[in-house]
Scaffold this active site. Sequence first.
Site, mmCIF file in Angstrom:
data_model
loop_
_atom_site.group_PDB
_atom_site.id
_atom_site.type_symbol
_atom_site.label_atom_id
_atom_site.label_comp_id
_atom_site.label_asym_id
_atom_site.label_seq_id
_atom_site.Cartn_x
_atom_site.Cartn_y
_atom_site.Cartn_z
ATOM 1 C CG ASN A 88 -38.233 -20.090 -4.228
ATOM 2 O OD1 ASN A 88 -38.655 -20.660 -3.225
ATOM 3 N ND2 ASN A 88 -37.108 -20.438 -4.820
ATOM 4 C CB CYS A 89 -39.233 -20.831 -10.098
ATOM 5 S SG CYS A 89 -39.306 -19.205 -10.860
ATOM 6 C CG MET A 90 -34.169 -22.426 -10.917
ATOM 7 S SD MET A 90 -33.148 -23.148 -12.211
ATOM 8 C CE MET A 90 -34.234 -22.930 -13.633
ATOM 9 N NE ARG B 287 -40.032 -15.746 -14.230
ATOM 10 C CZ ARG B 287 -40.767 -15.852 -15.310
ATOM 11 N NH1 ARG B 287 -42.074 -16.034 -15.197
ATOM 12 N NH2 ARG B 287 -40.229 -15.793 -16.513
ATOM 13 C CB SER C 291 -35.940 -16.446 -6.530
ATOM 14 O OG SER C 291 -35.136 -17.573 -6.821
#
Length: 608
Positions: free
Chosen positions: A25-27, A29, A71
């Site tokens: 995950n990113c911030m 997504r 996320s």
Amino acid sequence: MRENAIVESIINQLGGKQNIVTVTNCMTRLRITVKSEDSVNEKMLQTAEGVIAVLHDRACAYEIVVGPGKSRKYADVCREMGLSHQVPEADNWKVNKEAVRNAREKNKLRDGLKVIGDIFVPMIPGIIATGLCAGIASLVMQFVPDLANRPVWNGIHTFLSMIHQAFTVYITAWAGYRAAECFGATPILGGILGMTTSMEGINTLAEICGLYNVDTPLRSILRTGRGGVLAVICGVLFMSVVEKRIRKWMPQSLDIILTPLLTLIVCLIPHIFMAMPLFGYVSDGIVWIFNRACMSGSVAVRLITGFCAATLFLPLVAAGMHHGLVALYTVQLQELGFVTLYPALAMAGAGQVGAAIAIYIVAKKLKHKQMCNIIRSAVPAGLLGVGEPLIYGVTLPMGLPFLTAGLGAGFGGAFVMLFQVASTTWGPSGLVGVFVMTAGPIGVVQSMISYLAGLVISYVMAFIITGLVIKESDVASALGGIPAEADTSAGEDNGAATMAAVAVAATHKRVSHGEAIVIGGTESVSFRHVIADPVGIHARPAGELVKLISQFDCKVTVKNGEKTASGKSVVELMMLGAEKDSHLDILVEGKDAERAADALQTFLKKSL
């Protein structure tokens, strides 16, 4: 429990747990790789609860936009379900090979940039944290000039600086480790290769071979840190090939001992004496270009650079071409100690906020409460630098506002580039980003103030440009704005007047699947349709439906249970959540009501 249910629904549309290879995950997504795209129901995934948007621009890789905070929670749920955040070593090459074979669109440049993004995305939390520490440390130095004589403040500054250095000094090690995970090499070997790049012994080797300039070390052909992360990524890519080849013929009993040893020896020699010098010149060239553009002595050059950078950034994101910028940030951070391009690019999100506010005013005038609610909930996140809800929920679906937002952001980008604002890291933007805009030649306080002024300029200019370009008719057409008389109540009463008309009609003639009811002559026609499509209403038929309705002089209202949507809004139709066997009650009003109803029934029977 709700988070678990949402994640399970997403996983099911991706073909189940057995089809999932990795989850990161990113911030905003979830980034998921799958074994086979044939098992993925992308149409249902796009309309699944909790999903804002689905990006699928590379084979077997899906980016699912779920929003800030969510996320990470969803990724944690995936790990609790036993889904890995790392590609199993034995499967990595198979997945990569399958991805190449199944590629729908061969775009080597975009895919290459995407790999760079994959390497750095898991590093972003550390990048942000250490960058914020560096920014706060700069503020401490600014406001406590006699730092050496103030033990408490000196200790705070030392502590924050130590955290920052833990990343910047060993960034090549982190990049090597992540690159090895992405390329299928043993991660710790990639980390060792990356860390070797930063060892003082590189200078000794360079001096022995006559490649070190004692008088001017920075002009050495080979020196510690030469080539930076670009050299490391290239070296680890080569390592992944070598390790696989060695393992093929290595006896299993000796594999754990000799394969890592031989891999390092074989790879480090060409890495140190070939890759590091070569990519050193590449890094020098990149820094030279950025210095000439972003730090130019010419005001005109800086203004044009900043405007173009901020204006074009989000179109690059939409095209999946923005990942390569991470490598450019990293090169600047390693060579200069700060990043000059990122502050201008951070204006792009501010432009989205200004454009969304302009749309909100028009949507409110049209009493389009659903869009107003979306914007109200998304703007606070946009102010804090999280732009996906605004991009995918508001401006991008409408088209033109996505472009006007970029143009407005361009003015903010030109302003911050004019004042040579520089950041200690990349990642935080919006109002949160002010704490990392403390580097560069103009001083800490002026840099922060200039950055905030750039944000305000982006908000205002995007608002003005969008307000001038977008007309009420454009918003009504794109969003399906509900006239005041049809939307006088809030919440569950939305669309009550519309469905009341259907109820009146039902007293004269029974409503059945595909059967039209004439209300008041030829001005209103209502019918019911049962969805037969296995995936329900998704993007393609919703778009075709809106296109069909736009050919007639009428208003179409679609209801699925308690949810109501305008037939002229793709977003609203998709948000109905209409699946197979859902009963849609459709009301057509206007001069072309009968002709439009006939055309709609034909289309629905054929397509849904």
